[in-house]
Structure formats: C-alpha cells, structure tokens
Write a protein that holds these residues in place. Structure first.
Motif, PDB file in Angstrom:
ATOM      1  N   ALA A 150       7.453  -0.482  -1.463  1.00 42.44           N
ATOM      2  CA  ALA A 150       7.008  -1.564  -2.340  1.00 42.44           C
ATOM      3  C   ALA A 150       6.826  -1.077  -3.769  1.00 42.44           C
ATOM      4  O   ALA A 150       7.109  -1.810  -4.721  1.00 42.44           O
ATOM      5  N   ILE A 151       6.365   0.154  -3.928  1.00 42.65           N
ATOM      6  CA  ILE A 151       6.216   0.701  -5.280  1.00 42.65           C
ATOM      7  C   ILE A 151       7.582   0.868  -5.938  1.00 42.65           C
ATOM      8  O   ILE A 151       7.776   0.515  -7.101  1.00 42.65           O
ATOM      9  N   LEU A 152       8.543   1.372  -5.205  1.00 42.19           N
ATOM     10  CA  LEU A 152       9.848   1.681  -5.788  1.00 42.19           C
ATOM     11  C   LEU A 152      10.765   0.468  -5.929  1.00 42.19           C
ATOM     12  O   LEU A 152      11.579   0.411  -6.848  1.00 42.19           O
ATOM     13  N   ASP A 153      10.642  -0.497  -5.013  1.00 35.27           N
ATOM     14  CA  ASP A 153      11.652  -1.559  -4.974  1.00 35.27           C
ATOM     15  C   ASP A 153      11.066  -2.963  -4.895  1.00 35.27           C
ATOM     16  O   ASP A 153      11.791  -3.913  -4.688  1.00 35.27           O
ATOM     17  N   GLY A 154       9.759  -3.122  -4.976  1.00 33.08           N
ATOM     18  CA  GLY A 154       9.156  -4.445  -4.858  1.00 33.08           C
ATOM     19  C   GLY A 154       8.960  -4.807  -3.411  1.00 33.08           C
ATOM     20  O   GLY A 154       9.435  -4.117  -2.536  1.00 33.08           O
ATOM     21  N   PRO A 155       8.221  -5.801  -3.103  1.00 36.04           N
ATOM     22  CA  PRO A 155       7.491  -6.725  -3.952  1.00 36.04           C
ATOM     23  C   PRO A 155       6.235  -6.075  -4.543  1.00 36.04           C
ATOM     24  O   PRO A 155       5.404  -5.532  -3.820  1.00 36.04           O
ATOM     25  N   THR A 156       6.133  -6.150  -5.831  1.00 40.48           N
ATOM     26  CA  THR A 156       5.072  -5.470  -6.562  1.00 40.48           C
ATOM     27  C   THR A 156       3.684  -5.987  -6.195  1.00 40.48           C
ATOM     28  O   THR A 156       2.732  -5.221  -6.158  1.00 40.48           O
ATOM     29  N   MET A 157       3.554  -7.265  -5.918  1.00 43.60           N
ATOM     30  CA  MET A 157       2.236  -7.847  -5.654  1.00 43.60           C
ATOM     31  C   MET A 157       1.637  -7.348  -4.339  1.00 43.60           C
ATOM     32  O   MET A 157       0.448  -7.507  -4.104  1.00 43.60           O
ATOM     33  N   ILE A 158       2.441  -6.732  -3.496  1.00 43.32           N
ATOM     34  CA  ILE A 158       1.936  -6.218  -2.227  1.00 43.32           C
ATOM     35  C   ILE A 158       1.321  -4.827  -2.395  1.00 43.32           C
ATOM     36  O   ILE A 158       0.526  -4.399  -1.558  1.00 43.32           O
ATOM     37  N   VAL A 159       1.645  -4.145  -3.483  1.00 44.66           N
ATOM     38  CA  VAL A 159       1.171  -2.767  -3.679  1.00 44.66           C
ATOM     39  C   VAL A 159      -0.355  -2.667  -3.596  1.00 44.66           C
ATOM     40  O   VAL A 159      -0.877  -1.855  -2.824  1.00 44.66           O
ATOM     41  N   PRO A 160      -1.126  -3.475  -4.326  1.00 48.89           N
ATOM     42  CA  PRO A 160      -2.586  -3.362  -4.190  1.00 48.89           C
ATOM     43  C   PRO A 160      -3.076  -3.693  -2.782  1.00 48.89           C
ATOM     44  O   PRO A 160      -4.021  -3.079  -2.281  1.00 48.89           O
ATOM     45  N   LEU A 161      -2.408  -4.644  -2.137  1.00 45.05           N
ATOM     46  CA  LEU A 161      -2.806  -5.014  -0.773  1.00 45.05           C
ATOM     47  C   LEU A 161      -2.610  -3.845   0.188  1.00 45.05           C
ATOM     48  O   LEU A 161      -3.447  -3.600   1.065  1.00 45.05           O
ATOM     49  N   LEU A 162      -1.518  -3.125   0.030  1.00 49.18           N
ATOM     50  CA  LEU A 162      -1.255  -1.988   0.908  1.00 49.18           C
ATOM     51  C   LEU A 162      -2.229  -0.848   0.653  1.00 49.18           C
ATOM     52  O   LEU A 162      -2.643  -0.155   1.591  1.00 49.18           O
ATOM     53  N   TRP A 163      -2.613  -0.625  -0.605  1.00 50.99           N
ATOM     54  CA  TRP A 163      -3.629   0.392  -0.891  1.00 50.99           C
ATOM     55  C   TRP A 163      -4.948   0.014  -0.225  1.00 50.99           C
ATOM     56  O   TRP A 163      -5.644   0.879   0.320  1.00 50.99           O
ATOM     57  N   VAL A 164      -5.297  -1.266  -0.256  1.00 48.14           N
ATOM     58  CA  VAL A 164      -6.527  -1.719   0.403  1.00 48.14           C
ATOM     59  C   VAL A 164      -6.433  -1.487   1.903  1.00 48.14           C
ATOM     60  O   VAL A 164      -7.395  -1.040   2.539  1.00 48.14           O
ATOM     61  N   VAL A 165      -5.277  -1.768   2.495  1.00 51.35           N
ATOM     62  CA  VAL A 165      -5.101  -1.566   3.938  1.00 51.35           C
ATOM     63  C   VAL A 165      -5.229  -0.085   4.294  1.00 51.35           C
ATOM     64  O   VAL A 165      -5.850   0.263   5.308  1.00 51.35           O
ATOM     65  N   LEU A 166      -4.675   0.800   3.461  1.00 48.08           N
ATOM     66  CA  LEU A 166      -4.830   2.233   3.733  1.00 48.08           C
ATOM     67  C   LEU A 166      -6.296   2.643   3.692  1.00 48.08           C
ATOM     68  O   LEU A 166      -6.771   3.408   4.542  1.00 48.08           O
ATOM     69  N   TRP A 167      -7.027   2.148   2.718  1.00 47.10           N
ATOM     70  CA  TRP A 167      -8.461   2.436   2.641  1.00 47.10           C
ATOM     71  C   TRP A 167      -9.185   1.875   3.866  1.00 47.10           C
ATOM     72  O   TRP A 167     -10.027   2.538   4.472  1.00 47.10           O
ATOM     73  N   LEU A 168      -8.841   0.653   4.255  1.00 43.50           N
ATOM     74  CA  LEU A 168      -9.494   0.033   5.406  1.00 43.50           C
ATOM     75  C   LEU A 168      -9.168   0.760   6.706  1.00 43.50           C
ATOM     76  O   LEU A 168      -9.984   0.776   7.630  1.00 43.50           O
ATOM     77  N   LEU A 169      -7.985   1.364   6.802  1.00 46.68           N
ATOM     78  CA  LEU A 169      -7.664   2.155   7.989  1.00 46.68           C
ATOM     79  C   LEU A 169      -8.583   3.367   8.106  1.00 46.68           C
ATOM     80  O   LEU A 169      -9.046   3.705   9.197  1.00 46.68           O
ATOM     81  N   LEU A 170      -8.869   4.013   6.977  1.00 43.08           N
ATOM     82  CA  LEU A 170      -9.828   5.121   7.014  1.00 43.08           C
ATOM     83  C   LEU A 170     -11.214   4.629   7.419  1.00 43.08           C
ATOM     84  O   LEU A 170     -11.923   5.282   8.187  1.00 43.08           O
ATOM     85  N   CYS A 171     -11.584   3.460   6.907  1.00 46.72           N
ATOM     86  CA  CYS A 171     -12.876   2.879   7.275  1.00 46.72           C
ATOM     87  C   CYS A 171     -12.903   2.493   8.756  1.00 46.72           C
ATOM     88  O   CYS A 171     -13.925   2.667   9.426  1.00 46.72           O
TER      89      CYS A 171
END
Length: 188
Positions: A150-171
């Motif tokens: 998503a960072i390299l090829d889009g969709p750009t609007m999903i990038v923050p959502l995926l970072w949140v999901v990675l954080w939530l997986l650690l939680c």
C-alpha cells in the motif's frame, strides 16, 4: 497507452504512501507522549475491537477512492464497464469477511484484563508466550506485507489503517497473555 505511460503515478503513489506512513508515525509519537517502549500500555478490550472494526470498514471508502483515482488517471479504457462494479465487489467482500475478522480479534481479547503493558510476557509460561507470539506473527506478517504494498503502490488511504492494525495486533497479543497471568490481588 501502457507504452506511453511514465513512472509518474507510481512515484506519486509511493510518495503519498510514505507521507501517510510518516504522518501516522508522527501521530503515534505524539499520542504516546514520549513514553519508553516498555511503558506503553494497551487500550481497553472494547477499544481494541472497536478500532480494529473501524480500520476494516474504512477500507471501503479507501478502495472507492482508489478506483476513482485510477479512473481519473485513465487506467481503464473508455469502453469498459462501470467502475462501480469493482467498487461494489470490494465492498461486498469486505462486508462478508467482517464477521470472521471480528471473531479473530475476539479470540485475543475476550477474557483479558486490560489495560496491560504492550510488550509484556506471562512470566514462567514460555509455551504460552511462544503460542500467542506465533499466532500474532501469523497475522502480523501478512498485514505488514500489505502495508508495504500500500505504501509503494496505493491505496494510500489504507496506510494509516494498516499501521493501526499492526499496533492493535501487538496490543491483542498482550491482551491474550493477560489471561495466563496471575490475577491481581486487591489491596486489603
């Protein structure tokens, strides 16, 4: 048309993905208030499930924006069918997979005692630690790979959502481990 295209839109997408990623990291640093990694704590379980649900459902407008952007860039031939068809297919798939996705999060957080330290372990329980870390890694790796795409090829609007999901997986890993820790004793 493909022979005439330059790498302009690929570079625009990668730049927007990196900017969205950097903005998300900045927001996280401001949110964590310069705490050390060991001091970070999880949100309550209802917030983990709520944020994970929001991240999943916000993919619908993000993909809609991607299809509209690709249409405006001329990626689809003018004689092709409507762009609404793939938009509705993505929406249907995301809505159908929402319940199984939610069930995965509930496996982690039901019965947990939160908030807890994000990078904690169940002391004296190496197999339990390994199990929940392995299950989290099985979910973490595909999300991280999708994030890179998503960072390299889009969709750009999903990038923050995926970072949140990675954080939530650690939680969620930490939440699952709280079920295996001794109960906190109330002060007498």
């Amino acid at each position: 048309m493909n022979n005439l295209r330059t790498s302009k839109w690929g570079l625009v997408d990668a730049g927007a993905g990196l900017a969205a990623s950097g903005g998300t990291m900045l927001g996280f640093m401001l949110w964590s208030r310069k705490k050390a990694w060991r001091e970070l704590s999880t949100p309550k379980s209802i917030w983990i499930v709520g944020l994970a649900s929001a991240a999943w459902l916000l993919q619908i407008p993000a993909y809609d924006l991607l299809f509209m952007t690709e249409l405006a860039r001329g990626y689809y031939p003018p004689w092709s069918d409507s762009v609404v068809i793939p938009m509705s297919q993505v929406q249907d798939i995301l809505l159908w997979l929402f319940v199984p996705y939610l069930a995965i999060w509930l496996v982690f957080v039901v019965g947990s005692r939160l908030p807890a330290k994000v990078f904690s372990n169940a002391s004296g329980r190496p197999l339990v630690n390994a199990f929940w870390t392995g299950v989290t890694a099985l979910l973490f790796v595909p999300v991280a790979l999708i994030l890179i795409g998503a960072i390299l090829d889009g969709p750009t609007m999903i990038v923050p959502l995926l970072w949140v999901v990675l954080w939530l997986l650690l939680c969620a890993r930490s939440a699952a481990l709280t079920r295996h820790k001794p109960a906190r004793l109330a002060p007498a």
